[in-house]
Design an enzyme around this catalytic site. Structure first.
Site, PDB file in Angstrom:
ATOM      1  N   CYS B  77       0.836  -1.207   0.000  1.00 18.73           N
ATOM      2  CA  CYS B  77       0.000   0.000   0.000  1.00 18.73           C
ATOM      3  C   CYS B  77       0.870   1.256   0.000  1.00 18.73           C
ATOM      4  O   CYS B  77       1.560   1.518  -0.973  1.00 18.73           O
ATOM      5  CB  CYS B  77      -1.006  -0.031   1.153  1.00 18.73           C
ATOM      6  SG  CYS B  77      -2.318   1.208   0.964  1.00 18.73           S
ATOM      7  N   HIS B 185      -3.975  -4.722  -0.245  1.00 22.53           N
ATOM      8  CA  HIS B 185      -3.553  -5.331   1.018  1.00 22.53           C
ATOM      9  C   HIS B 185      -3.621  -6.849   0.906  1.00 22.53           C
ATOM     10  O   HIS B 185      -4.687  -7.418   1.077  1.00 22.53           O
ATOM     11  CB  HIS B 185      -4.440  -4.828   2.159  1.00 22.53           C
ATOM     12  CG  HIS B 185      -4.167  -3.402   2.504  1.00 22.53           C
ATOM     13  ND1 HIS B 185      -3.210  -3.028   3.419  1.00 22.53           N
ATOM     14  CD2 HIS B 185      -4.665  -2.249   1.997  1.00 22.53           C
ATOM     15  CE1 HIS B 185      -3.144  -1.718   3.491  1.00 22.53           C
ATOM     16  NE2 HIS B 185      -4.021  -1.213   2.634  1.00 22.53           N
ATOM     17  N   GLU B 187      -2.705  -8.955   2.939  1.00 22.99           N
ATOM     18  CA  GLU B 187      -3.104  -9.524   4.236  1.00 22.99           C
ATOM     19  C   GLU B 187      -4.602  -9.453   4.468  1.00 22.99           C
ATOM     20  O   GLU B 187      -5.132 -10.024   5.412  1.00 22.99           O
ATOM     21  CB  GLU B 187      -2.336  -8.811   5.366  1.00 22.99           C
ATOM     22  CG  GLU B 187      -2.848  -7.415   5.726  1.00 22.99           C
ATOM     23  CD  GLU B 187      -2.340  -6.295   4.811  1.00 22.99           C
ATOM     24  OE1 GLU B 187      -1.813  -6.596   3.729  1.00 22.99           O
ATOM     25  OE2 GLU B 187      -2.510  -5.116   5.194  1.00 22.99           O
TER      26      GLU B 187
END
Lengths: 255, 204
Positions: B77, B185, B187
């Site tokens: 990001c 992202h 994650e």
């Protein structure tokens, strides 16, 4: 193409998921972490935890719930309820939330939106607006729907945006938990007035309601609780219907 | 050691959890010197480009030195944006300049037809367009969706291995030798995101 998001909402009280009608008559809907695990597998796009009776005493319990839910998810998690200060938000984010949702505190102290947006970025700040149709307009309520404010929902959303909010979570108190469908007019008004994404909430009861809210209601995301918690509908079926209607959705390989 | 750099502007909890899920054991370095022991470095980030100012000259030198000795680096990001030359979000804050170009607001682009109607931040699941083969993208196909939440984006470069279009096509994944970065992202991107992190970690 950017997909329309389907969000599962966990209204949490005392560590349990609860759900009522128009914010009243709460009944137990299960363990937050267990529900989060199920939704993650079913292909939900995001999870929101709203601590409906957050108090100062309940803060530690709330953090425990956030950690337990975050442990189950590799998708975005937004947490709201009782966040009044920068420190409250920091603790929630540290516990694993990606976004915080502000409601009563933003109404009382609108500068909190800017404070948090400066520190975490606008994408981490959701302003939740609970509104009810009243006297020909959309009146904003604070304190979990208990206290009417003098604010108009659309005007408040625009102000929140200008103060740095990244998304608006718009709940129709009239429709909450009724299963009668989203308030399409209110959602469309808000979506047209704002340059940030609108999450529609309150009233989802059938899969067709989601088609309506993404077309007529012009929502960017739609949130539901009851219909997912009580397993009246499956997320995968909802995604399949939306895709069949040419509404862009995220398809997971298992769904 | 896998170093997860904390410069006080991000949600490290999620990144750490995802790294652990793919088998890594990330450590948060306290000083730039700690990066000397790192074989893999992750620069995460949510929020404002200006927050990367905390990565001062000592940190920048340490990251450059790590790259020079062959450590793998992954930006996420704002971490991706930091690897470009800079961002109009905070013009006085320089990026690392590993990739050419300036990051700019999603609504500002000549020829972005519907830019005025574009809702920013770009929040949600959007699809990847694979532009070049890369070991990082093994098992990933055009159309796979990942979770974005950002207002600024990096231009396409020769090292863009996957792009995404929102207003204009921007760099979603850049990779050159041991340096890689993702605008979304991983994650928070479900199985697709974990796959990408696994691919990265396996190559470390």
């Amino acid at each position: 193409m950017l997909s329309k998001r389907i969000i599962a909402c966990l209204d949490v009280r005392d560590g349990r998921v609860v759900k009522g009608v128009s914010f009243e008559g709460l009944r137990d809907a299960g363990d937050p972490a267990a529900l989060a695990r199920r939704y993650n597998i079913e292909g939900i796009d995001e999870v929101v935890i709203l601590d409906v009776t957050a108090t100062i005493e309940a803060r530690q319990a709330r953090l425990h719930t956030v950690r337990a839910v975050a442990a189950e998810l590799f998708i975005p998690l937004c947490v709201g309820g009782g966040i009044r200060t920068d420190e409250d938000a920091a603790a929630i984010i540290e516990a694993g939330a990606d976004k915080v949702s502000l409601n009563s505190a933003a109404l009382a102290t609108p500068s909190l939106i800017t404070t948090l947006a400066s520190r975490y970025g606008s994408q981490a700040v959701v302003v939740a607006i609970d509104a009810r149709r009243q006297d020909g307009r959309f009146a904003v309520y604070a304190r979990s729907g208990q206290a009417r404010t003098q604010r108009d929902a659309v005007e408040w959303a625009r102000e929140a945006e200008s103060r740095g909010a990244g998304e608006i979570l718009l709940t129709s108190i009239d429709r909450d938990g009724t299963g009668q469908g989203f308030d399409l007019e209110m959602t469309a008004c808000m979506s047209e007035a704002c340059g940030i994404p609108i999450i529609a909430s309150g009233g989802a009861g059938t899969l067709e309601h989601f088609v309506d809210v993404f077309t007529t209601g012009r929502a960017d995301a739609a949130l539901a609780a009851s219909m997912f918690h009580f397993q009246s509908h499956r997320v995968a079926d909802l995604k399949a219907l939306l895709a069949a209607r040419d509404i862009p959705v995220r398809r997971t390989r298992t769904c | 050691m896998i170093a997860l750099v904390d410069y006080g502007a991000g949600n490290l909890t999620s990144v750490r959890k995802a790294l652990i899920a793919v088998g890594a054991s990330p450590v948060t370095p306290e000083r730039p010197d700690d990066l000397e022991a790192a074989i893999g470095i992750i620069v995460p980030g949510v929020g404002h480009f200006g927050a990367t100012r905390s990565l001062d000259a000592a940190w920048r030198d340490a990251v450059r030195a790590a790259i020079a000795r062959g450590a793998a680096v992954l930006g996420i990001c704002v971490g991706l944006q930091w690897m470009f030359e800079g961002s109009t979000e905070s013009a006085e804050t320089p990026g690392l300049g590993l990739f050419p170009g300036q990051c700019r607001h999603l609504s500002t682009c000549e020829g972005a037809a519907a830019a005025s109607a574009l809702k920013v931040p770009h929040v949600g699941w959007n699809s990847l367009d694979v532009r070049r083969p890369s070991a990082l993208l093994e098992g990933i196909e055009t159309g796979d969706q990942v979770y974005f939440t950002h207002s600024y984006a990096a231009p396409l470069t020769a090292d863009t291995v996957a792009s995404t279009t929102y207003g204009w096509p921007f760099s979603a994944v850049v990779a050159c030798d041991r340096v890689a970065a993702m605008q979304f992202h991983p994650e928070k991107s479900g199985e697709v995101g974990l796959r990408l992190l696994r691919n990265w970690y396996r190559a470390v």
